[in-house]
Design a protein around this motif. Structure first.
Motif, mmCIF file in Angstrom:
data_model
loop_
_atom_site.group_PDB
_atom_site.id
_atom_site.type_symbol
_atom_site.label_atom_id
_atom_site.label_comp_id
_atom_site.label_asym_id
_atom_site.label_seq_id
_atom_site.Cartn_x
_atom_site.Cartn_y
_atom_site.Cartn_z
ATOM 1 N N THR A 85 37.414 97.584 -1.271
ATOM 2 C CA THR A 85 37.436 97.113 0.118
ATOM 3 C C THR A 85 36.018 96.786 0.589
ATOM 4 O OG1 THR A 85 39.417 98.432 0.558
ATOM 5 C CG2 THR A 85 38.159 97.722 2.472
ATOM 6 N N THR A 86 35.075 97.581 0.132
ATOM 7 C CA THR A 86 33.678 97.369 0.529
ATOM 8 C C THR A 86 33.152 96.022 0.046
ATOM 9 O OG1 THR A 86 33.411 99.767 0.335
ATOM 10 C CG2 THR A 86 31.404 98.480 0.573
ATOM 11 N N GLU A 99 34.335 93.680 2.440
ATOM 12 C CA GLU A 99 33.580 93.931 3.674
ATOM 13 C C GLU A 99 32.220 93.216 3.618
ATOM 14 O OE1 GLU A 99 32.796 98.104 4.180
ATOM 15 O OE2 GLU A 99 32.643 97.968 6.363
ATOM 16 N N TYR A 149 32.767 89.554 4.345
ATOM 17 C CA TYR A 149 33.115 89.462 5.766
ATOM 18 C C TYR A 149 31.861 89.617 6.631
ATOM 19 C CZ TYR A 149 36.029 90.440 9.939
ATOM 20 O OH TYR A 149 36.628 90.426 11.175
ATOM 21 N N LEU A 150 31.033 90.580 6.255
ATOM 22 C CA LEU A 150 29.791 90.823 6.993
ATOM 23 C C LEU A 150 28.882 89.584 6.957
ATOM 24 C CD1 LEU A 150 27.940 92.940 8.444
ATOM 25 C CD2 LEU A 150 27.118 93.600 6.182
ATOM 26 N N SER A 171 31.395 94.218 10.548
ATOM 27 C CA SER A 171 32.379 94.747 9.619
ATOM 28 C C SER A 171 33.771 94.664 10.224
ATOM 29 C CB SER A 171 32.059 96.207 9.314
ATOM 30 O OG SER A 171 33.139 96.818 8.656
ATOM 31 N N ARG A 176 35.684 97.172 9.646
ATOM 32 C CA ARG A 176 36.095 98.565 9.710
ATOM 33 C C ARG A 176 35.626 99.274 10.969
ATOM 34 N NH1 ARG A 176 36.820 101.053 3.711
ATOM 35 N NH2 ARG A 176 35.046 99.988 2.811
ATOM 36 N N MET A 208 28.411 102.173 7.670
ATOM 37 C CA MET A 208 28.437 101.282 6.495
ATOM 38 C C MET A 208 27.148 101.305 5.676
ATOM 39 S SD MET A 208 28.334 97.393 7.862
ATOM 40 C CE MET A 208 28.104 97.089 9.583
ATOM 41 N N TRP A 267 40.728 86.617 6.607
ATOM 42 C CA TRP A 267 40.772 88.018 6.199
ATOM 43 C C TRP A 267 42.177 88.604 6.338
ATOM 44 C CZ3 TRP A 267 39.772 92.409 4.144
ATOM 45 C CH2 TRP A 267 39.998 93.627 4.808
ATOM 46 N N SER A 288 43.991 92.128 5.848
ATOM 47 C CA SER A 288 43.693 93.533 5.591
ATOM 48 C C SER A 288 44.790 94.181 4.763
ATOM 49 C CB SER A 288 43.543 94.286 6.909
ATOM 50 O OG SER A 288 44.826 94.590 7.425
ATOM 51 N N ASP A 338 42.899 92.315 0.990
ATOM 52 C CA ASP A 338 42.746 93.692 0.532
ATOM 53 C C ASP A 338 44.104 94.280 0.155
ATOM 54 O OD1 ASP A 338 41.280 95.885 -0.150
ATOM 55 O OD2 ASP A 338 41.122 96.686 1.886
#
Ligand SMILES: Nc1ncnc2c1ncn2[C@@H]1O[C@H](COP(=O)(O)OP(=O)(O)O)[C@@H](O)[C@H]1O
Ligand SMILES: [Mg+2]
Length: 361
Positions: free
Chosen positions: A37-38, A41, A44-45, A51, A53, A60, A118, A120, A303
């Motif tokens: 997932t990171t 992330e 996405y970042l 994030s 999250r 993070m 995205w 999730s 994800d």
């Protein structure tokens, strides 16, 4: 858009990831807590400056480090094929970004440079939560499709704030003065939103029909005020109520898409898996809208694709992604089902372990 290289430093478990993803589906398999997932992330970042999250930087940034950085080298869609570089650095003190070697101070510039779609691991949230989540979903889609949407959106928002401030300070004159400009700004948003939402919903229905799903679903756009009466009139009529609550009761800030199945809210009767198919189809619909209207292909981040889907639906969704010829980053705890080999870009498989991703042959 295609990412040629992704480098991540000090984002949670990722302390020095450096990969060259494939042009099609990149599938990341690994156990719990290994960094799948990171990895999403991180992209996405880079594309949104935050994030999915948590809004704060603290959680993070890798324990004991000052900042997290993500660097992306990517190639644009279309004939130009420009190679661009994008770097973001997030510390507790703030965010700094560079695009092609120049400082960038707006998240919207990142989003335009690296559009991301995205999905999730709990995409059902879109159907199950309040209107705000759905509004953000179609606002984001519109932002990419309509060049002037962001400024129209910002203008309406600004006026809403002014109106609410007038309500709080009980400044009747200021409030009345804002009614008309606010209503005009609202109409502008509505003029963008209505056709967009309707088109996305139409695509959703076409997709579900092609998939021969065993349920029906419809989405109805709700502008946030009664179209027959008009916003100015409604604001006038609800003045008492507004002063009572201290904020504006009707307007585009209340817009929504109401998803129904057999005339009841979809989340009341669909199974989790069925809901996931609906949200997935909605995301594909947005991707198609963007590809058709602006010839832009976003990076798709998915994800835990497999969660709550049977084998047939996993394969179907993977094939839908492959058919769009977009670059995607998909995670799972088990390898994906085989897909039709006619999809040329195919699947690049990675194994993720303790924050490292290695290509599996
Ligand atoms: N700030 C942090 N510093 C170091 N490790 C972290 C930090 N935040 C989360 N982690 C760890 O990073 C991992 C995140 O994994 P994640 O990407 O969510 O795993 P998954 O592969 O299950 O999707 C977890 O093992 C978590 O304990
Ligand atoms: Mg995960």
């Amino acid at each position: 858009m295609r990412i040629l290289e992704l480098k991540v430093e000090d984002l949670r478990i990722l302390d020095g990831l450096d990969i060259n993803p494939g042009t099609g589906i990149n599938f990341f398999v690994g156990g719990n807590g290994e960094g799948k997932t990171t990895l999403l992330e991180a992209i996405y970042l880079a594309g949104r400056g935050r994030s999915f999250r948590h809004p704060m930087a603290g959680p993070m940034i890798r324990h004991g480090k000052e900042a997290t950085t993500v660097f992306v080298r990517m190639v644009e869609d279309g004939s130009t094929g420009n190679v661009r570089s994008l770097g973001v650095r997030r510390s507790r003190g703030g965010l700094s970004c560079r695009l092609d070697g120049k400082d960038v101070d707006k998240r919207s510039i990142l989003a335009a440079a690296l559009p991301t779609q995205w999905i999730s691991s709990q995409p059902q949230v879109l159907l199950e939560s309040g209107p705000g989540v759905r509004r953000r979903f179609f606002d984001m889609g519109l932002f990419h499709v309509e060049q002037d949407y962001l400024s129209a959106y910002a203008a309406a928002n600004r006026m809403l704030k002014q109106r609410n401030a007038a309500l709080k300070s009980r400044d009747h004159r200021a409030l009345v003065a804002w009614d008309k400009p606010f209503a005009e700004a609202a109409e502008r948003l509505h003029d963008y939103r209505k056709p967009y939402v309707e088109s996305v919903v139409q695509r959703l229905k076409t997709l579900l029909k092609a998939w021969e799903v065993n349920f029906s679903v419809d989405g109805r756009y709700r502008p946030g005020w009664d179209q027959d009466e008009g916003l100015v009139e409604q604001l006038r009529r609800k003045r008492e109520q507004e002063f009572l609550h201290g904020f504006t009761q009707v307007g585009p800030q209340r817009a929504d898409i109401e998803f129904v199945s057999q005339e009841v809210p979809a989340d009341r009767i669909l199974s989790r898996g069925q809901e996931k198919l609906v949200v997935f189809a909605l995301n594909l619909a947005q991707i198609d809208e963007l590809a058709e209207r602006r010839q832009v292909k976003p990076i798709l981040l998915v994800d835990d694709l497999g969660a709550e889907l049977d084998e047939r639906n996993r394969r179907r969704l993977l094939e839908e992604i492959a058919a769009r010829n977009i670059q995607s980053f998909v995670t799972g705890i088990v390898p994906p089902p085989a897909i039709n080999p006619e999809h040329v870009a195919g699947i690049t498989m990675f194994h993720v372990e303790h924050g490292n991703a290695t290509v599996v042959n």
